[in-house]
Design a protein around this motif. Structure first.
Motif, PDB file in Angstrom:
ATOM      1  N   ARG A   1     -19.186  59.742  73.502  1.00  0.00           N
ATOM      2  CA  ARG A   1     -18.240  59.209  72.526  1.00  0.00           C
ATOM      3  C   ARG A   1     -16.901  58.835  73.155  1.00  0.00           C
ATOM      4  NH1 ARG A   1     -19.642  64.011  69.794  1.00  0.00           N
ATOM      5  NH2 ARG A   1     -17.449  64.629  69.598  1.00  0.00           N
ATOM      6  N   ARG A   2     -16.772  59.020  74.462  1.00  0.00           N
ATOM      7  CA  ARG A   2     -15.516  58.711  75.144  1.00  0.00           C
ATOM      8  C   ARG A   2     -15.614  57.338  75.817  1.00  0.00           C
ATOM      9  NH1 ARG A   2     -11.415  61.368  73.560  1.00  0.00           N
ATOM     10  NH2 ARG A   2     -10.395  61.019  75.572  1.00  0.00           N
ATOM     11  N   LEU A   3     -14.676  56.444  75.512  1.00  0.00           N
ATOM     12  CA  LEU A   3     -14.737  55.086  76.036  1.00  0.00           C
ATOM     13  C   LEU A   3     -14.612  55.061  77.559  1.00  0.00           C
ATOM     14  CD1 LEU A   3     -15.024  52.118  75.387  1.00  0.00           C
ATOM     15  CD2 LEU A   3     -12.542  52.003  74.990  1.00  0.00           C
TER      16      LEU A   3
ATOM     17  N   LEU B   1     -23.320  53.905  69.388  1.00  0.00           N
ATOM     18  CA  LEU B   1     -22.352  53.598  70.431  1.00  0.00           C
ATOM     19  C   LEU B   1     -21.848  52.161  70.345  1.00  0.00           C
ATOM     20  CD1 LEU B   1     -22.626  54.734  74.111  1.00  0.00           C
ATOM     21  CD2 LEU B   1     -21.882  52.417  73.579  1.00  0.00           C
ATOM     22  N   SER B   2     -20.541  52.003  70.390  1.00  0.00           N
ATOM     23  CA  SER B   2     -19.915  50.682  70.446  1.00  0.00           C
ATOM     24  C   SER B   2     -18.522  50.844  71.029  1.00  0.00           C
ATOM     25  CB  SER B   2     -19.815  50.049  69.050  1.00  0.00           C
ATOM     26  OG  SER B   2     -18.882  50.761  68.241  1.00  0.00           O
ATOM     27  N   VAL B   3     -17.941  49.753  71.492  1.00  0.00           N
ATOM     28  CA  VAL B   3     -16.585  49.811  72.045  1.00  0.00           C
ATOM     29  C   VAL B   3     -15.606  50.276  70.978  1.00  0.00           C
ATOM     30  CG1 VAL B   3     -14.722  48.466  73.072  1.00  0.00           C
ATOM     31  CG2 VAL B   3     -17.096  48.030  73.757  1.00  0.00           C
ATOM     32  N   ALA B   4     -15.801  49.783  69.764  1.00  0.00           N
ATOM     33  CA  ALA B   4     -14.873  50.118  68.680  1.00  0.00           C
ATOM     34  C   ALA B   4     -14.975  51.579  68.256  1.00  0.00           C
ATOM     35  CB  ALA B   4     -15.124  49.208  67.484  1.00  0.00           C
TER      36      ALA B   4
ATOM     37  N   ARG C   1      -7.276  52.044  75.699  1.00  0.00           N
ATOM     38  CA  ARG C   1      -8.278  51.310  74.926  1.00  0.00           C
ATOM     39  C   ARG C   1      -8.072  49.804  75.079  1.00  0.00           C
ATOM     40  NH1 ARG C   1     -11.614  52.206  70.751  1.00  0.00           N
ATOM     41  NH2 ARG C   1     -10.834  54.319  70.424  1.00  0.00           N
ATOM     42  N   THR C   2      -6.823  49.367  75.006  1.00  0.00           N
ATOM     43  CA  THR C   2      -6.522  47.939  75.152  1.00  0.00           C
ATOM     44  C   THR C   2      -6.975  47.431  76.523  1.00  0.00           C
ATOM     45  OG1 THR C   2      -4.613  48.161  73.683  1.00  0.00           O
ATOM     46  CG2 THR C   2      -4.683  46.213  75.107  1.00  0.00           C
TER      47      THR C   2
END
Length: 349
Positions: free
Chosen positions: A233-235, A276-279, A289-290
């Motif tokens: 869950r961590r980007l 799972l997704s980037v958002a 995040r940006t």
């Protein structure tokens, strides 16, 4: 040099790194006088490279790309740092309690300064260690809440993660010995662990290292993943995973899923991968995040393509972990219990 034996003051680490990230003139007065001329030469060389690149005509695109790549490689080479197993594992830990390392908050400058001196510059790395800084309580006792207020829980948290790393390293050594007929010297292996190798105490240096993550991964021969449920869950974690696999072989990814999975949290793993997704991935710092979204946009066809790539490779390598040495799945019953749910997830996706 071996970090555990040749630790240097954190100020020296800072000054060495600042020479590599090309500080502006008004920021270089913090360097020791003996280093000013070196830093200026490095900066001017960088500007010359940039000027040459900009003057190249469009039709010489290949040459322009090569110059850009060589300049970036030069910058990345100067900021890559590695540490040894003596710093990371429980059995040989040096530099303080191993629980403090794995559970420490290196965003605090005094903590980061303590650990950065346990690493040293290196042109290449044996292993890039990818892990989640904070973990859920359902990962076999790993919980960020209890470690924040309980010193004993902190030590246990660190011990569990250190042992999980040791398990992967032992497997890697056994595989290397089977392949070469010689037992490798694990004490000479170099590891990249963000908490030890990124100067978080200096925002500018941290930004330079983080923005060149791809170069650090390119210098790593293998990826070690401590796959706790929170990892998915961590980007940052998902990006590190994907970044390595788009340029390296799956055989060079060593996943430790078994040290953290339990009958009660297996469903959480699959739920995280399914959604799972980037958002949806978590990121503690919004500017990170940006930056990561910009990287995904630049290097991948789309956010969906990035997520698909991460999902399918995660399913495949988690199942492979069950068959890794020593294999867990030896009967039809064990296949049905451990592997079949992942096969169904892959078919559903």
């Amino acid at each position: 040099r071996k970090p555990a034996e040749h630790a240097v003051p954190w100020e020296t680490v800072r000054d060495e790194l600042r020479q590599q990230v090309f500080l502006a003139d008004d920021e270089k007065d913090t360097l020791p006088p003996t280093e000013l001329e070196k830093a200026e030469l490095v900066r001017r060389r960088s500007l010359l490279h940039a000027e040459m690149v900009e003057r190249l005509p469009i039709e010489l695109g290949a040459m322009r790309t090569a110059l850009v790549a060589s300049t970036e490689q030069e910058r990345v080479r100067g900021i890559i740092r590695g540490t040894t197993l003596h710093v990371l594992d429980e059995a040989h830990h040096e530099g303080g309690d191993v629980g403090e390392l794995w559970a420490s908050d290196v965003s605090r400058p005094e903590v980061s300064r303590r650990w950065i001196v346990r690493s040293a510059p290196t042109p290449r790395l044996d292993f890039f260690v990818s892990h989640s800084w904070h973990d859920d309580g359902d990962a076999k006792g790993l919980t960020s809440k209890s470690t924040e207020s309980n010193a004993r829980a902190l030590a246990e948290y660190g011990r569990r993660k250190a042992v999980a790393l040791q398990n992967v390293v032992r497997t890697a050594a056994e595989m290397e010995e089977a392949r070469t007929r010689h037992a490798p010297d694990r004490s000479k292996w170099l590891f990249f662990l963000d908490k030890v190798c990124i100067p978080a105490f200096d925002p500018q240096l941290k930004g330079a290292c983080v923005s060149r993550l791809e170069g650090i991964i390119a210098a790593s021969d293998a990826l070690i993943v401590l796959l706790t449920p929170r990892y998915l869950r961590r980007l940052w974690c998902v990006y590190e995973w994907s970044c390595f696999l788009v340029s390296k072989r799956p055989e060079d990814v060593l996943v430790n899923h078994r040290s953290f999975s339990t009958p009660s949290n297996e469903a959480a793993y699959r739920t995280a991968i399914r959604g799972l997704s980037v958002a949806s991935c978590e990121c503690s710092i919004e500017s990170d995040r940006t930056m990561l979204r910009a990287k995904v946009e630049e290097y991948y066809i789309s956010d969906d393509a990035f997520a698909d790539f991460a999902r399918f490779t995660m399913v495949a390598l988690i199942v492979r972990d069950y068959y890794a040495y020593p294999p867990l799945i030896k009967t039809v019953r064990l296949f049905a219990e451990h592997a079949e749910p992942w096969v169904r997830l892959a078919l559903d996706l």
